[in-house]
Scaffold this motif. Sequence first.
Motif, short mmCIF file in Angstrom:
data_model
loop_
_atom_site.label_atom_id
_atom_site.label_comp_id
_atom_site.label_asym_id
_atom_site.label_seq_id
_atom_site.Cartn_x
_atom_site.Cartn_y
_atom_site.Cartn_z
N MET A 1 -3.09 -5.04 -2.23
CA MET A 1 -1.83 -4.69 -1.64
C MET A 1 -0.75 -4.96 -2.69
SD MET A 1 -0.01 -6.13 1.83
CE MET A 1 -1.28 -5.77 2.97
N ALA A 2 0.12 -3.99 -2.88
CA ALA A 2 1.16 -4.10 -3.89
C ALA A 2 2.27 -5.02 -3.38
CB ALA A 2 1.74 -2.72 -4.19
N LEU A 3 3.11 -5.48 -4.30
CA LEU A 3 4.18 -6.42 -3.98
C LEU A 3 5.17 -5.81 -2.99
CD1 LEU A 3 5.59 -9.11 -4.48
CD2 LEU A 3 6.81 -8.02 -6.36
N ARG A 4 5.53 -4.57 -3.16
CA ARG A 4 6.51 -3.96 -2.24
C ARG A 4 5.94 -3.83 -0.84
NH1 ARG A 4 6.84 2.35 -4.08
NH2 ARG A 4 4.82 2.88 -3.22
N GLU A 5 4.61 -3.59 -0.71
CA GLU A 5 3.99 -3.53 0.61
C GLU A 5 4.02 -4.89 1.28
OE1 GLU A 5 0.16 -1.98 -0.36
OE2 GLU A 5 0.84 0.11 -0.27
N LYS A 6 3.81 -5.96 0.49
CA LYS A 6 3.86 -7.31 1.04
C LYS A 6 5.28 -7.65 1.51
CE LYS A 6 0.11 -9.10 -1.78
NZ LYS A 6 -0.29 -10.00 -2.85
N ILE A 7 6.27 -7.20 0.77
CA ILE A 7 7.66 -7.45 1.17
C ILE A 7 7.97 -6.71 2.48
CG2 ILE A 7 10.08 -7.05 0.54
CD1 ILE A 7 9.23 -7.53 -2.39
N LEU A 8 7.53 -5.44 2.60
CA LEU A 8 7.77 -4.67 3.82
C LEU A 8 7.07 -5.30 5.02
CD1 LEU A 8 7.58 -0.98 2.58
CD2 LEU A 8 9.57 -2.19 3.43
N VAL A 9 5.83 -5.72 4.85
CA VAL A 9 5.09 -6.36 5.95
C VAL A 9 5.78 -7.66 6.35
CG1 VAL A 9 2.90 -7.49 6.55
CG2 VAL A 9 2.89 -5.28 5.41
N GLY A 10 6.27 -8.43 5.37
CA GLY A 10 6.98 -9.67 5.66
C GLY A 10 8.27 -9.42 6.43
#
Length: 169
Positions: A1-10
């Motif tokens: 999972m890319a960093l931007r996806e982790k930020i969106l999920v958070g």
Amino acid sequence: MALREKILVGLMLAAVLYGGYVFLDSRRTSAPAPMVQEASPADAVAQSALDIASRSRLDSLEWYILETALDSRGRNPFQRLEDVVLEQEPAPQRGEESFPEFIYQGFVNIAGQDLFVVINGREYQTGDQLDKLGYYLAETHEDAVVIQRRTPSGAVTGTLVVDLEGASW
């Protein structure tokens, strides 16, 4: 999972948690303070118009027009006037027919055409709707006319025979 996806999920998780907190928090259930409106001069005029109208004899169409004019929301653009008037008219009691006053004043016979009759000062032919909503001219004769009350679907709910005014037989 890319960093931007982790930020969106958070961010989505934080939004869901905050929404749950606001929804379930019992301390935030205070009701808003009621708004107090002062009576305007227009409201006083409207109330006096209603008082005068309640003492006069208005039919259901006139009441509907008055109430719609005084209603701050305006009228429903999707509601047909015929439906409103027919809903508001009280149904006659069994064995009791109530019709508005119709006066058959005369006729005009033009060769080769139906009779033109004059009822309440207006000219009509067989099948025409009269000036009172829901009433139709069913038959025309030289000495009398037959008026029917119909629903918007066309069902006949009453029949009235009106003789020529001033006729002597």
